[in-house]
Design a protein around this motif. Structure first.
Motif, PDB file in Angstrom:
ATOM      1  N   ASN A   3       0.811  -1.223   0.000  1.00 60.72           N
ATOM      2  CA  ASN A   3       0.000   0.000   0.000  1.00 60.72           C
ATOM      3  C   ASN A   3       0.848   1.279   0.000  1.00 60.72           C
ATOM      4  N   THR A   4       1.946   1.248  -0.743  1.00 63.07           N
ATOM      5  CA  THR A   4       2.785   2.453  -0.861  1.00 63.07           C
ATOM      6  C   THR A   4       2.849   2.927  -2.311  1.00 63.07           C
ATOM      7  N   THR A   5       1.829   2.559  -3.087  1.00 59.72           N
ATOM      8  CA  THR A   5       1.824   2.879  -4.511  1.00 59.72           C
ATOM      9  C   THR A   5       1.954   4.378  -4.773  1.00 59.72           C
ATOM     10  N   ASP A   6       1.293   5.174  -3.952  1.00 61.53           N
ATOM     11  CA  ASP A   6       1.248   6.617  -4.203  1.00 61.53           C
ATOM     12  C   ASP A   6       2.600   7.298  -4.018  1.00 61.53           C
ATOM     13  N   ILE A   7       3.466   6.735  -3.168  1.00 62.58           N
ATOM     14  CA  ILE A   7       4.747   7.411  -2.896  1.00 62.58           C
ATOM     15  C   ILE A   7       5.898   6.861  -3.724  1.00 62.58           C
ATOM     16  N   ILE A   8       5.685   5.746  -4.414  1.00 62.97           N
ATOM     17  CA  ILE A   8       6.769   5.136  -5.187  1.00 62.97           C
ATOM     18  C   ILE A   8       7.338   6.081  -6.255  1.00 62.97           C
ATOM     19  N   PRO A   9       6.528   6.848  -6.993  1.00 65.88           N
ATOM     20  CA  PRO A   9       7.123   7.783  -7.964  1.00 65.88           C
ATOM     21  C   PRO A   9       8.070   8.793  -7.321  1.00 65.88           C
ATOM     22  N   TYR A  10       7.763   9.193  -6.085  1.00 70.49           N
ATOM     23  CA  TYR A  10       8.597  10.180  -5.402  1.00 70.49           C
ATOM     24  C   TYR A  10       9.880   9.546  -4.846  1.00 70.49           C
ATOM     25  N   THR A  11       9.751   8.320  -4.325  1.00 70.20           N
ATOM     26  CA  THR A  11      10.960   7.638  -3.834  1.00 70.20           C
ATOM     27  C   THR A  11      11.895   7.289  -4.995  1.00 70.20           C
ATOM     28  N   ALA A  12      11.312   7.021  -6.166  1.00 73.12           N
ATOM     29  CA  ALA A  12      12.138   6.757  -7.356  1.00 73.12           C
ATOM     30  C   ALA A  12      12.921   8.003  -7.750  1.00 73.12           C
ATOM     31  N   ILE A  13      12.303   9.167  -7.616  1.00 74.47           N
ATOM     32  CA  ILE A  13      12.988  10.429  -7.910  1.00 74.47           C
ATOM     33  C   ILE A  13      14.142  10.645  -6.939  1.00 74.47           C
ATOM     34  N   VAL A  14      13.895  10.364  -5.644  1.00 75.55           N
ATOM     35  CA  VAL A  14      14.953  10.500  -4.637  1.00 75.55           C
ATOM     36  C   VAL A  14      16.104   9.564  -4.961  1.00 75.55           C
ATOM     37  N   PHE A  15      15.789   8.349  -5.392  1.00 70.75           N
ATOM     38  CA  PHE A  15      16.833   7.392  -5.744  1.00 70.75           C
ATOM     39  C   PHE A  15      17.680   7.902  -6.912  1.00 70.75           C
ATOM     40  N   ASN A  16      17.036   8.503  -7.897  1.00 71.63           N
ATOM     41  CA  ASN A  16      17.761   9.022  -9.058  1.00 71.63           C
ATOM     42  C   ASN A  16      18.610  10.247  -8.727  1.00 71.63           C
ATOM     43  N   CYS A  17      18.355  10.854  -7.575  1.00 69.94           N
ATOM     44  CA  CYS A  17      19.155  12.014  -7.162  1.00 69.94           C
ATOM     45  C   CYS A  17      20.639  11.668  -7.028  1.00 69.94           C
ATOM     46  N   THR A  18      20.953  10.397  -6.774  1.00 73.98           N
ATOM     47  CA  THR A  18      22.356  10.004  -6.612  1.00 73.98           C
ATOM     48  C   THR A  18      23.167  10.309  -7.875  1.00 73.98           C
ATOM     49  N   SER A  19      22.499  10.287  -9.022  1.00 76.83           N
ATOM     50  CA  SER A  19      23.217  10.525 -10.282  1.00 76.83           C
ATOM     51  C   SER A  19      23.765  11.935 -10.387  1.00 76.83           C
ATOM     52  N   CYS A  20      23.113  12.889  -9.721  1.00 78.01           N
ATOM     53  CA  CYS A  20      23.615  14.262  -9.776  1.00 78.01           C
ATOM     54  C   CYS A  20      24.314  14.678  -8.486  1.00 78.01           C
ATOM     55  N   ILE A  21      24.123  13.904  -7.406  1.00 75.43           N
ATOM     56  CA  ILE A  21      24.784  14.218  -6.138  1.00 75.43           C
ATOM     57  C   ILE A  21      26.260  13.836  -6.166  1.00 75.43           C
ATOM     58  N   ASN A  22      26.576  12.702  -6.784  1.00 70.09           N
ATOM     59  CA  ASN A  22      27.954  12.198  -6.765  1.00 70.09           C
ATOM     60  C   ASN A  22      28.983  13.210  -7.270  1.00 70.09           C
ATOM     61  N   PRO A  23      28.778  13.869  -8.430  1.00 72.42           N
ATOM     62  CA  PRO A  23      29.768  14.866  -8.879  1.00 72.42           C
ATOM     63  C   PRO A  23      29.959  16.004  -7.877  1.00 72.42           C
ATOM     64  N   LEU A  24      28.883  16.385  -7.180  1.00 76.34           N
ATOM     65  CA  LEU A  24      28.999  17.442  -6.174  1.00 76.34           C
ATOM     66  C   LEU A  24      29.873  16.990  -5.011  1.00 76.34           C
ATOM     67  N   ILE A  25      29.732  15.723  -4.623  1.00 76.00           N
ATOM     68  CA  ILE A  25      30.561  15.188  -3.534  1.00 76.00           C
ATOM     69  C   ILE A  25      32.025  15.135  -3.955  1.00 76.00           C
ATOM     70  N   TYR A  26      32.283  14.687  -5.202  1.00 74.31           N
ATOM     71  CA  TYR A  26      33.664  14.646  -5.684  1.00 74.31           C
ATOM     72  C   TYR A  26      34.280  16.038  -5.641  1.00 74.31           C
ATOM     73  N   ALA A  27      33.536  17.015  -6.153  1.00 75.90           N
ATOM     74  CA  ALA A  27      34.059  18.384  -6.241  1.00 75.90           C
ATOM     75  C   ALA A  27      34.257  19.001  -4.865  1.00 75.90           C
ATOM     76  N   ARG A  28      33.453  18.565  -3.899  1.00 72.58           N
ATOM     77  CA  ARG A  28      33.535  19.164  -2.565  1.00 72.58           C
ATOM     78  C   ARG A  28      34.534  18.449  -1.664  1.00 72.58           C
ATOM     79  N   LYS A  29      34.591  17.118  -1.746  1.00 74.62           N
ATOM     80  CA  LYS A  29      35.352  16.346  -0.764  1.00 74.62           C
ATOM     81  C   LYS A  29      36.674  15.788  -1.263  1.00 74.62           C
ATOM     82  N   LEU A  30      36.835  15.613  -2.584  1.00 74.68           N
ATOM     83  CA  LEU A  30      38.073  15.030  -3.110  1.00 74.68           C
ATOM     84  C   LEU A  30      38.939  16.141  -3.713  1.00 74.68           C
ATOM     85  N   PRO A  31      40.091  16.449  -3.095  1.00 72.97           N
ATOM     86  CA  PRO A  31      40.911  17.604  -3.500  1.00 72.97           C
ATOM     87  C   PRO A  31      41.315  17.602  -4.969  1.00 72.97           C
TER      88      PRO A  31
END
Length: 324
Positions: free
Chosen positions: A273-301
């Motif tokens: 019974n979580t059908t309604d929130i699955i589209p939003y959790t899928a979006i959060v999951f896809n956020c990793t694709s754009c978060i990783n470059p930000l982490i590299y630029a911020r944390k890896l000299p």
């Protein structure tokens, strides 16, 4: 009596929100991961085994972001997929392949950091080298492609437009959905997640154990060594170990961000019974694709230095001098 007008208005706003968010992820992720790949190609300092897997992760994230706009088309389409079915199926293949590849790339990074931090320097070249990196990357894509093409080969589920969630992935209305999701949940994903957990816990325990070895006697010995003429040797070893630990901590942040983004979607799929929130959790999951470059630029000299030179407008010749 249900107010259909209000429901339709809500669905329209929800679809607009989802589409806008996916568009932001797609654009930011494509640009960010492209910068990471260009940085690796233009800087010799970024060409090592760890960065080979980071590059592999950036490739997966880059192609994942490129096909995300197909899901915007799927979301805004009210009932049917408006384009050729093959377009949606190809998008599904890319998304599944790149998602699996991301998991195994992060597991490979964890393995490399485990070897570099915990093993003696003499053993590292035999456990981490270009040949092993090539084998890992090849196996990564074999597993990823096999997982993506399994529905086509076996026929257990239909890849393409899913009318339930309005996305290009696979049909979730049939019984095959349970089988294919089970393969993901019980086999494909637990292997890299378990590997990451093992390696990073082992690294943590090793660092904790090493820290306990620092006694007052050893500290005094270190001070004596530093006063000798050969003090540069132990100092360089200490600095190298500290740098390796710092890099490992920063890369662990990448893994942690990935897991945090993946957990909501994984729970939403498992919990009823979580059908309604699955589209939003899928979006959060896809956020990793754009978060990783930000982490590299911020944390890896090294990445921060190279990317800042590439993006610098005040020094147009910086890119030509980027590997120095």
């Amino acid at each position: 009596m249900v107010d259909n007008t209000s429901t339709d208005h809500y669905d329209f706003l929800a679809h607009v929100f989802q589409s806008c968010f996916i568009a932001v992820i797609s654009i930011a992720g494509s640009i960010g991961n492209a910068l990471v790949l260009v940085a690796m190609c233009t800087s010799s300092k970024l060409r090592n085994c760890t960065n080979a897997f980071i590059g592999n992760l950036a490739i997966a994230d880059f192609f994942n972001c490129l096909v995300l706009p197909m899901n915007i088309v799927a979301i805004v389409s009210v009932d049917l997929w408006p384009l050729h079915d093959g377009v949606c199926m190809m998008s599904s293949l890319v998304l599944i392949t790149c998602t699996v590849s991301s998991f195994y790339s992060l597991a490979s990074v964890a393995y490399v950091r485990y070897i570099i931090v915990t093993k003696p320097s003499a053993k590292i070249p035999t456990l981490v080298n270009n040949n092993i990196a090539a084998i890992f990357v090849t196996c990564n894509w074999i597993v990823s492609l096999t997982t993506a093409f399994l529905p086509i080969i076996s026929g257990i589920v239909q890849l393409g437009y899913d009318s339930k969630y309005h996305i290009c992935l696979w049909d979730t209305t049939g019984h095959g959905h349970v089988i294919y999701s089970g393969i993901f949940a019980m086999i494909i994903i637990p292997i890299p997640l378990g590997s990451m957990a093992y390696f990073y816990i082992a690294i943590y325990l090793f660092i904790k154990k090493e820290a306990k070895k620092i006694t007052p006697t050893m500290q005094a010995s270190t001070l004596q060594l530093q006063s000798c003429s050969q003090n540069s040797v132990p100092a360089s070893i200490v600095n190298l170990r500290k740098r390796n630990i710092d890099v490992t901590k920063n890369l662990f942040i990448v893994v942690l961000a990935f897991v945090i983004c993946a957990i909501p979607h994984s729970l939403a799929i498992i919990i009823p019974n979580t059908t309604d929130i699955i589209p939003y959790t899928a979006i959060v999951f896809n956020c990793t694709s754009c978060i990783n470059p930000l982490i590299y630029a911020r944390k890896l000299p090294e990445y921060r230095r190279v990317i800042s030179r590439m993006c610098s407008l005040s020094n147009p010749d910086a890119v030509h001098d980027i590997s120095q």
